[in-house]
Design a protein around this motif. Structure first.
Motif, PDB file in Angstrom:
ATOM      1  N   PHE A  59     -26.622  48.294  60.007  1.00 50.54           N
ATOM      2  CA  PHE A  59     -27.338  47.138  60.568  1.00 50.54           C
ATOM      3  C   PHE A  59     -28.618  47.568  61.289  1.00 50.54           C
ATOM      4  O   PHE A  59     -29.108  46.850  62.158  1.00 50.54           O
ATOM      5  N   ARG A 125     -26.772  37.606  61.128  1.00 52.55           N
ATOM      6  CA  ARG A 125     -26.908  38.548  60.007  1.00 52.55           C
ATOM      7  C   ARG A 125     -26.615  37.812  58.711  1.00 52.55           C
ATOM      8  O   ARG A 125     -26.221  36.657  58.715  1.00 52.55           O
ATOM      9  N   ASN A 163     -23.728  45.294  53.443  1.00 46.06           N
ATOM     10  CA  ASN A 163     -22.450  45.136  54.124  1.00 46.06           C
ATOM     11  C   ASN A 163     -21.880  43.771  53.792  1.00 46.06           C
ATOM     12  O   ASN A 163     -22.527  42.752  54.021  1.00 46.06           O
ATOM     13  N   GLU A 164     -20.698  43.772  53.206  1.00 49.10           N
ATOM     14  CA  GLU A 164     -19.934  42.544  52.966  1.00 49.10           C
ATOM     15  C   GLU A 164     -20.772  41.428  52.347  1.00 49.10           C
ATOM     16  O   GLU A 164     -21.012  40.376  52.965  1.00 49.10           O
ATOM     17  N   ASN A 263     -18.330  47.366  50.581  1.00 44.20           N
ATOM     18  CA  ASN A 263     -17.134  46.977  51.326  1.00 44.20           C
ATOM     19  C   ASN A 263     -16.964  45.463  51.375  1.00 44.20           C
ATOM     20  O   ASN A 263     -17.941  44.729  51.537  1.00 44.20           O
ATOM     21  N   ASP A 284     -12.341  45.848  53.553  1.00 43.46           N
ATOM     22  CA  ASP A 284     -12.315  45.777  55.012  1.00 43.46           C
ATOM     23  C   ASP A 284     -11.043  45.037  55.406  1.00 43.46           C
ATOM     24  O   ASP A 284     -10.862  43.860  55.051  1.00 43.46           O
ATOM     25  N   TYR A 286      -8.504  43.519  57.984  1.00 41.82           N
ATOM     26  CA  TYR A 286      -8.286  42.983  59.326  1.00 41.82           C
ATOM     27  C   TYR A 286      -6.998  42.166  59.353  1.00 41.82           C
ATOM     28  O   TYR A 286      -7.035  40.927  59.282  1.00 41.82           O
ATOM     29  N   GLU A 315     -13.311  49.472  56.639  1.00 44.89           N
ATOM     30  CA  GLU A 315     -13.142  48.977  58.009  1.00 44.89           C
ATOM     31  C   GLU A 315     -11.678  48.588  58.171  1.00 44.89           C
ATOM     32  O   GLU A 315     -11.199  47.663  57.505  1.00 44.89           O
ATOM     33  N   GLN A 323     -14.825  36.993  68.162  1.00 51.76           N
ATOM     34  CA  GLN A 323     -16.252  36.766  68.423  1.00 51.76           C
ATOM     35  C   GLN A 323     -16.284  35.585  69.390  1.00 51.76           C
ATOM     36  O   GLN A 323     -16.049  35.759  70.570  1.00 51.76           O
ATOM     37  N   GLU A 363     -20.137  40.899  69.072  1.00 52.63           N
ATOM     38  CA  GLU A 363     -18.818  41.493  68.839  1.00 52.63           C
ATOM     39  C   GLU A 363     -18.287  42.264  70.034  1.00 52.63           C
ATOM     40  O   GLU A 363     -17.556  43.240  69.877  1.00 52.63           O
ATOM     41  N   TRP A 366     -14.728  42.770  69.821  1.00 52.33           N
ATOM     42  CA  TRP A 366     -14.139  43.379  68.625  1.00 52.33           C
ATOM     43  C   TRP A 366     -13.868  44.859  68.916  1.00 52.33           C
ATOM     44  O   TRP A 366     -14.773  45.678  68.879  1.00 52.33           O
TER      45      TRP A 366
HETATM   46  C1  GAL Z   1     -16.595  42.901  59.283  1.00 47.73           C
HETATM   47  C2  GAL Z   1     -18.014  43.447  59.321  1.00 47.73           C
HETATM   48  C3  GAL Z   1     -18.272  44.291  60.536  1.00 47.73           C
HETATM   49  C4  GAL Z   1     -17.746  43.617  61.756  1.00 47.73           C
HETATM   50  C5  GAL Z   1     -16.276  43.374  61.588  1.00 47.73           C
HETATM   51  C6  GAL Z   1     -15.595  42.769  62.790  1.00 47.73           C
HETATM   52  O1  GAL Z   1     -16.539  41.723  58.559  1.00 47.73           O
HETATM   53  O2  GAL Z   1     -18.301  44.209  58.180  1.00 47.73           O
HETATM   54  O3  GAL Z   1     -19.649  44.515  60.672  1.00 47.73           O
HETATM   55  O4  GAL Z   1     -18.425  42.410  61.929  1.00 47.73           O
HETATM   56  O5  GAL Z   1     -16.080  42.527  60.486  1.00 47.73           O
HETATM   57  O6  GAL Z   1     -15.974  41.452  63.001  1.00 47.73           O
END
Ligand code: GAL
Length: 679
Positions: A59, A125, A163-164, A263, A284, A286, A315, A323, A363, A366
């Motif tokens: 970023f 972003r 990214n994403e 990713n 990624d 989560y 990730e 957030q 974030e 996060w």
């Molecule tokens: C992902 C992203 C990261 C960060 C993470 C936590 O979607 O690639 O940059 O934002 O989530 O929110």
């Protein structure tokens, strides 16, 4: 001559060496967020935790090109050097997901546009348009400068493109996209007459007489032509692909031996196609977006693994996340359990998000391995233990694969058709994958998700959930699979349309009604969906509820093995089997809900005599198996907050404990084991 042949062989094998060839363990790191004097301590702590890679830069365009055409990568040179001092390599993210302010203020036409015509705000972003010629030019330039700058840096091993893609915003209605869409259609259809016919534009006077009349599907008084809607999705997917390819080509030119990845898994991208340009696909992960992550995350991982031959996590959730919202916090042990779940499902690399929680910005909730105050606490200790555990298995399991007898066919086109003509919110193609994953996992089978270009013959059983579009190639592939001994189980409302997303004069299921030995003569859609309105009764008495959909079938050749339990179709076939060659084509006249998935996997796995991966495992425990040569690696994961006992029997070696495993083992809350068995 011999020498020449030998050197040729050497060159070929050197070329064939995989670019991704080491199990990576690491973190997303943002050196630009922290005082330079803290980098060294960070690197030291990382090293102590077993980290061998950081991902940086994705970023930081504002730093790399502070003013238009002025480039400065020095901060990253220094950060990479500090990491390298501790044996830590770098994955560079190209910074195009977050354009600098000078760019969007000078070139507002680079912004993505919402369907209401408003440009995306540039204060977060992912607000750019893939088809903006200016954005394409500036993206290529920053990537070219970056690749040229790092051309000889020995510590860079891989690249993440952007990214994403399509996170946050997955459709764009800009002028650039409109122009590109027309061009894309012109290339595909060549002449307008054929487009008009294939789309059926006689309907509602939509017959185009000039290419310039074609538009993106803006909000309109009535519903859009499904053909337009599907092409719009394919166009978005192709736009992402070609945007990505710009960057891939540049990086390959300067750094041919580095691996390139991207990713994330989001809407409106056919990942089977876009991953072809990559060396490894990255997901990624989560889990805390689900309160009970075990099965939905297992299913997501299975999907992510299916897009490419190789797969890693770029990730992985570390601590709580949020957030404006806030997700639940992983309980002690869950962070590493979930990391091992991803490895259990085929990941060959594990990068956590993120090293330290941001103190400022969107974030700040996060969490990273370290918190705002920088004090290594329990999460760091867990991360360190995970690093040590990964260190114990990394070499052995790298490149091992999950091998499955059961597969589920994923067709992005079909998903996109249902995104628009969704019928009711309970019709959800994605849910069928989750149910089938869960049913297979409960029964202790590996399961694969596959694209329609995959080799079907590796499998015994293939499910086709809501494969609404049928074409001659796919029909032939299914037929061959069945004739050679496979069982293909297709759900209701499959093979209803052609690839143009239109209905046809053929009897449904089109192109395969002969193979399945049935005709779909009518259907019922229960509104509102509810479990009480019908059910499927199997010959052995098993009763499977249906919530939404019931196809009414006439058998031509097939044998019914279950009938409808209620409504006007009561007593007529609901599940049919038709033998063809050495296999069977099974029509399941509703959607695959969890009960259906359990019943069908039980029934057909039994017919093939499929053995569970492991016996003596309680419900709380997930098991997968990765194989390489004669070695099989059993990942045994306790998803519950209680101690459990498993009885795998003798003959396993416990890789984490580095000792032969006893026949009966206990697993502490959230504990995982990796057991090797050699054939
Ligand atoms: C992902 C992203 C990261 C960060 C993470 C936590 O979607 O690639 O940059 O934002 O989530 O929110």
């Amino acid at each position: 001559m011999r020498v020449l042949a030998f050197s040729l062989l050497l060159t070929v094998s050197a070329l064939a060496a995989p670019r991704y060839n080491e199990f990576l363990y690491g973190v997303a790191y943002y050196p630009e967020h922290w005082p330079e004097k803290s980098w060294e301590r960070d690197a030291k702590l990382m090293k102590e935790a077993g980290v061998n890679v950081v991902r940086i830069g994705e970023f930081a365009w504002y730093l790399m090109e502070p003013r238009e055409g002025v480039f400065d990568f020095s901060l990253f040179d220094r950060a990479i050097a500090v990491m390298a001092k501790y044996g830590i390599k770098t994955i560079l993210g190209t910074p195009t997901a977050a354009p600098p302010k000078w760019l969007t203020s000078k070139y507002p036409e680079t912004l993505a546009v919402y369907s209401n015509g408003r440009p995306a705000d540039d204060q977060t972003r992912r607000h750019y348009c893939y088809n903006s010629p200016v954005y394409r030019r500036l993206s290529k330039r920053i990537v070219e400068e970056m690749a040229a700058h790092f051309k000889d840096n020995p510590h860079v091993i891989g690249w993440q493109i952007d990214n994403e893609f399509n996170c946050h915003i997955s459709e764009c209605y800009s002028d650039s996209c409109r122009a590109a869409f027309r061009e894309w259609l012109r290339e595909k259809y060549q002449d307008l007459q054929s487009l008009n016919e294939r789309w059926g534009n006689a309907f509602w006077s939509q017959w185009y007489t000039q290419w310039g009349q074609i538009d993106l599907p803006f909000p309109a008084p009535a519903y859009h032509n499904p053909a337009l809607m599907l092409e719009f999705k394919r166009f978005i997917s192709d736009s992402v692909r070609s945007y990505q390819r710009d960057q891939v080509e540049i990086i390959r030119k300067y750094r041919p031996n580095d691996f390139i990845t991207h990713n994330g898994y989001f809407k409106n991208i056919d990942y089977y196609l876009m991953s072809r340009d990559l060396d490894i696909f990255a997901f990624d992960n989560y889990p805390c977006f689900n309160n009970e992550p075990r099965f939905p995350v297992g299913s997501k991982l299975t999907m992510a693994r299916s897009f490419h031959d190789r797969f890693m996590i770029m990730e992985q959730q570390t601590g709580p996340g949020g957030q404006a919202y806030l997700l639940r916090t992983p309980r002690p042990g869950e962070m590493s359990l979930w990391a091992f779940q991803a490895i259990a499902h085929g990941a060959d690399g594990m990068v956590h998000f993120r090293w330290r929680t941001a103190r400022k910005g969107a974030e700040e909730y996060w969490s990273g391995v370290l918190e705002h105050d920088d004090v290594p606490r329990a999460r760091y200790e867990e991360f360190k233990k995970e690093g040590a555990d990964i260190g114990r298995i990394a070499k052995e399991i790298l490149g091992s694969r999950l091998v499955s007898d059961i597969a589920v066919l994923k067709d992005f086109d079909a998903e996109w058709v249902y995104d628009y003509q969704y019928f009711t919110s309970e019709v959800n193609v994605g849910a069928s994958f989750d149910h089938l994953f869960r049913a297979a996992s409960e029964a202790r089978y590996n399961i694969d998700f596959i694209g329609r270009h995959a080799d079907f013959n590796r499998y015994k059983i293939i499910f086709g959930p809501q494969l609404i579009l049928m074409d001659p190639d796919l029909a032939l592939k299914i037929r061959k699979f069945v004739e050679q001994g496979g069982t293909f189980i297709m759900s209701a409302h499959s093979a209803a349309k052609d690839r143009d997303n239109g209905m046809t004069p053929h009897v449904k299921p089109i192109l395969v009604n002969d193979l399945f030995g049935v005709e779909v003569i009518d259907f019922q859609c229960y509104q509102p969906p509810s479990r009480g309105k019908n059910a499927i009764r199997f010959e052995d008495g098993a009763l499977v509820p249906v919530n939404v959909f019931a196809d009414v079938l006439k058998t031509t050749k097939a044998t019914p093995v279950a009938v409808w339990d209620q409504d006007y179709m009561k007593g007529t076939p609901a599940v049919t089997e038709n033998r063809a060659g050495k296999g069977r084509a099974v029509y399941y006249a509703s959607f695959f809900n969890l009960e259906a998935a359990r019943e069908l996997i039980r029934r057909y796995a039994a017919q093939y005599g499929l053995k569970p991966l492991m016996d003596g495992v309680p419900a709380a425990v997930e098991v997968t198996r990765r194989s390489k040569g004669r070695n099989h690696y059993y990942f045994v994961l306790n998803h519950e907050n209680e101690t459990v006992t498993i009885k795998p029997g003798a003959g396993y070696f416990d890789l984490l404990a580095n000792t032969p495993a006893p026949a009966v083992l206990t697993l502490k809350p959230f504990e995982y084991k990796v057991l090797r068995r050699t054939q």
